[in-house]
Every structure is written in structure tokens, then in C-alpha cells.
Enzyme design. Structure first.
Site, PDB file in Angstrom:
ATOM      1  N   ARG A  98      56.329  18.343  19.312  1.00  0.00           N
ATOM      2  CA  ARG A  98      56.546  18.724  20.703  1.00  0.00           C
ATOM      3  C   ARG A  98      55.856  20.037  21.051  1.00  0.00           C
ATOM      4  O   ARG A  98      55.247  20.164  22.125  1.00  0.00           O
ATOM      5  CB  ARG A  98      58.048  18.813  21.001  1.00  0.00           C
ATOM      6  CG  ARG A  98      58.416  19.251  22.406  1.00  0.00           C
ATOM      7  CD  ARG A  98      57.588  18.588  23.500  1.00  0.00           C
ATOM      8  NE  ARG A  98      57.546  17.149  23.416  1.00  0.00           N
ATOM      9  CZ  ARG A  98      56.643  16.404  24.011  1.00  0.00           C
ATOM     10  NH1 ARG A  98      55.658  16.952  24.704  1.00  0.00           N
ATOM     11  NH2 ARG A  98      56.669  15.087  23.885  1.00  0.00           N
ATOM     12  N   LYS A 133      47.609  35.182  37.617  1.00  0.00           N
ATOM     13  CA  LYS A 133      48.751  34.306  37.877  1.00  0.00           C
ATOM     14  C   LYS A 133      48.889  33.300  36.734  1.00  0.00           C
ATOM     15  O   LYS A 133      48.672  32.096  36.884  1.00  0.00           O
ATOM     16  CB  LYS A 133      48.591  33.606  39.222  1.00  0.00           C
ATOM     17  CG  LYS A 133      48.609  34.580  40.399  1.00  0.00           C
ATOM     18  CD  LYS A 133      48.361  33.883  41.719  1.00  0.00           C
ATOM     19  CE  LYS A 133      48.343  34.873  42.868  1.00  0.00           C
ATOM     20  NZ  LYS A 133      48.039  34.239  44.175  1.00  0.00           N
ATOM     21  N   LYS A 165      44.300  46.696  45.724  1.00  0.00           N
ATOM     22  CA  LYS A 165      44.697  45.657  46.660  1.00  0.00           C
ATOM     23  C   LYS A 165      45.358  46.286  47.884  1.00  0.00           C
ATOM     24  O   LYS A 165      45.463  47.516  47.989  1.00  0.00           O
ATOM     25  CB  LYS A 165      45.612  44.658  45.953  1.00  0.00           C
ATOM     26  CG  LYS A 165      44.906  43.947  44.790  1.00  0.00           C
ATOM     27  CD  LYS A 165      45.834  43.042  44.023  1.00  0.00           C
ATOM     28  CE  LYS A 165      46.168  41.779  44.795  1.00  0.00           C
ATOM     29  NZ  LYS A 165      44.984  40.893  44.935  1.00  0.00           N
ATOM     30  N   GLU A 199      40.095  45.129  47.521  1.00  0.00           N
ATOM     31  CA  GLU A 199      40.415  43.988  48.378  1.00  0.00           C
ATOM     32  C   GLU A 199      40.427  44.427  49.838  1.00  0.00           C
ATOM     33  O   GLU A 199      40.983  45.473  50.175  1.00  0.00           O
ATOM     34  CB  GLU A 199      41.784  43.439  47.992  1.00  0.00           C
ATOM     35  CG  GLU A 199      42.322  42.353  48.903  1.00  0.00           C
ATOM     36  CD  GLU A 199      43.769  42.026  48.603  1.00  0.00           C
ATOM     37  OE1 GLU A 199      44.008  41.316  47.613  1.00  0.00           O
ATOM     38  OE2 GLU A 199      44.661  42.508  49.337  1.00  0.00           O
ATOM     39  N   ASP A 225      39.771  38.727  51.165  1.00  0.00           N
ATOM     40  CA  ASP A 225      41.032  38.016  50.938  1.00  0.00           C
ATOM     41  C   ASP A 225      41.484  37.256  52.181  1.00  0.00           C
ATOM     42  O   ASP A 225      41.670  37.845  53.253  1.00  0.00           O
ATOM     43  CB  ASP A 225      42.109  39.016  50.519  1.00  0.00           C
ATOM     44  CG  ASP A 225      43.391  38.325  50.080  1.00  0.00           C
ATOM     45  OD1 ASP A 225      43.303  37.370  49.287  1.00  0.00           O
ATOM     46  OD2 ASP A 225      44.468  38.748  50.530  1.00  0.00           O
TER      47      ASP A 225
END
Length: 299
Positions: A98, A133, A165, A199, A225
Site C-alpha cells: 500500500r 502548493k 508577493k 508579484e 498574477d
């Protein structure tokens, strides 16, 4: 790069999670001398990734198990194709099954999805890249899978590059200063070898960001963005090859080709890792009857 250290850490943690005190079922139902052979079989077509990870799940469980890979990472495969063959003590094969499948299915799913994005932008010159992510603890594996699918990696961690950002810029300019001055002051002590990406979410932010660089520390990449297609074209024209242009935000297989056609250099896609479906692979186990007491093995 996916190293043996990365693989060992993930596989050992996964095995400890799945069988912290051993495999009770195999220990009581499977004869100690039972030997099994198992084929990793594709139930659907895809792109392979994670061969070394798959093998490690078995060899860390029992070093006498052998794994023969039939395809290499990055290779496409068809439904029904045998991708690897595992041989050794049946208890170990069943204990590791598994964990081995979970990891290789995940990696093949990411590689296969990435390959679809790469195919969609073929001929445009745009590079498909992942993001941070990723599944906590699995970043090295998932990013290797992106490379297996023909994609590229963004910065590996927060330690690798400066990436300002919207929230960073909001904090920097909270006192009422302009973006150019705030960025220039913040970057003044940065080593000249560090890459800087900023960004922006509006066209009018581009020139002030570019102006923040100097001869020592320059802006290397501007991320556009969540721009519309028209604004992406305008942004590319405005930047005019002065820095790398990255597009990000809401990228899908339906939109990525149109985004690439605007002339951006990089398209970062969080979905490569956070939304990839595990590919359907199975482990078909068969008993080597000559090497056992004759008791059956459950498939």
C-alpha cells in the site's frame, strides 16, 4: 533533485505510519517461507514517475525483496503495461504494497497531468512550472514528478529566493511609502547572487517594481498574477524582455495555451501538485508455490 535521503525519509515515515508494530495480517495469515512475485500494472495510460520510491518501499521493508523496473521515470506507458516486477518474501511484499502504491500512484498522477500542460503549450516557448502548493513532507517527490512530466520547478523553499508577493508589498508600504523606494531599501543588503521576483496584480505596478532594481540587486522576474489575457499581452510588451515574465493564477488546461500565446516566459500552475489525481495502478500478486508450505496467499 530527488536524493536517496529524500526517499528514505518519506518512505520510512510512511512505513512507520502504516505498520508501526508490523503487519498483523501478514504475520498471522501468510507463511513465513512464502515467496511472491508481483507486477505493477497500469490500469490507465500515463507518464511514469517514482520508480526509486516504489522500490524503496519494498527494500526498506525487507532487503531481500528485489524490484525490477520495466520503465524509467518520464516514460509514457499504456493501459495494461507492466511497469515493474517485485519478487521476494510474501510477507514483506504485502506489507509494503500500500505504501509503494500510494506514493507511485501520486507521483505518476502528477507527472501525467504535468505532461498534459507541457503538451498544451508546445511551440510557444513558455515553461510550465510548479509552485509551493505541495503536500507537506512530499515536496521533493512531487517536484520530481513534475520534472518527470516535462515541467520545471519554481523555488524549492522560502530560503531559495526573494519572492515579494502582494502581502509583502502591503506590509512594506504600510507607512505610506512608494513601492520603488520600499523595495529598494529592503533589497539593499541582499547578496548580489540572490534572485528577486515580485508579484504584481496591475499593469501600473510594473514600472515602479522594475525601478527598484539597481546595478547590484536587480529584479529578475515579475509575476503577473491573475491578469486577463489582454493585460498579459500588455504586460509582456511593457516589460519588453527586461526581466523574466511569469503568469500565475487560475491556470487550467483549458486556458494555458492562450496564456502561453501572450509571450510570457513561465506559467506557474499550482494544480500540478495540489489537484493531481492519483493514477490507477495495481499490484498483481502471485504465489511462488514451490517455495512455500502450500498455504494460499490472498491477493
Amino acid at each position: 533533485m530527488l536524493t536517496a535521503r529524500h526517499i528514505d525519509r518519506v518512505v520510512e515515515a510512511a512505513l512507520d505510519e502504516d505498520a508501526p508494530w508490523g503487519d498483523l495480517t501478514s504475520a498471522y495469515l501468510i507463511p513465513a517461507d512464502a515467496v511472491a512475485t508481483a507486477d505493477l500494472v497500469a490500469r490507465e495510460a500515463g507518464v511514469f514517475s517514482g520508480g526509486d520510491v516504489f522500490a524503496a518501499a519494498f527494500t526498506r521493508t525487507d532487503p531481500t525483496i528485489t524490484v525490477a523496473l520495466a520503465v524509467a521515470d518520464s516514460a509514457p506507458f499504456a493501459a495494461g503495461q507492466v511497469l515493474a516486477t517485485v519478487s521476494g518474501p510474501a510477507r514483506g511484499v504485502l506489507t509494503a504494497e500500500r505504501v509503494a502504491l500510494n506514493l507511485v500512484q501520486r507521483m505518476c498522477g502528477i507527472a501525467t497531468l504535468t505532461a498534459r500542460y507541457v503538451t498544451a503549450v508546445a511551440g510557444t516557448g513558455a515553461r510550465i512550472a510548479d509552485t509551493r502548493k505541495t503536500t507537506p513532507g512530499l515536496r521533493a517527490l512531487e517536484r520530481h514528478a513534475v520534472r518527470s512530466g516535462g515541467g520545471h520547478n519554481h523555488r524549492y523553499s522560502l530560503s531559495d529566493a526573494v519572492m515579494a508577493k502582494d502581502n509583502h508589498l502591503a506590509v512594506l508600504t504600510a507607512g505610506g511609502g512608494d513601492v520603488t523606494s520600499a523595495l529598494r531599501d529592503a533589497l539593499s543588503a541582499l547578496p548580489h547572487t540572490a534572485h528577486v521576483e515580485v508579484e504584481v496584480d496591475r499593469l501600473d505596478q510594473i514600472e515602479p517594481v522594475l525601478a527598484a532594481g539597481d546595478a547590484t540587486v536587480r529584479i529578475g522576474t515579475i509575476m503577473l498574477d491573475n491578469f486577463s489575457i489582454d493585460d498579459l499581452r500588455s504586460g509582456v510588451a511593457l516589460i519588453s524582455h527586461r526581466v523574466t515574465v511569469e503568469a500565475s493564477g487560475g491556470v487550467t488546461l483549458d486556458t494555458v495555451a492562450e496564456i502561453a500565446a501572450t509571450g510570457v516566459d513561465v506559467i506557474s500552475v499550482g494544480a500540478l501538485t495540489h489537484s493531481a489525481r492519483a493514477l490507477d495502478l495495481g499490484l498483481d500478486v502471485r504465489l511462488d508455490a514451490a517455495a512455500t508450505t502450500g498455504r494460499p496467499i490472498a491477493d
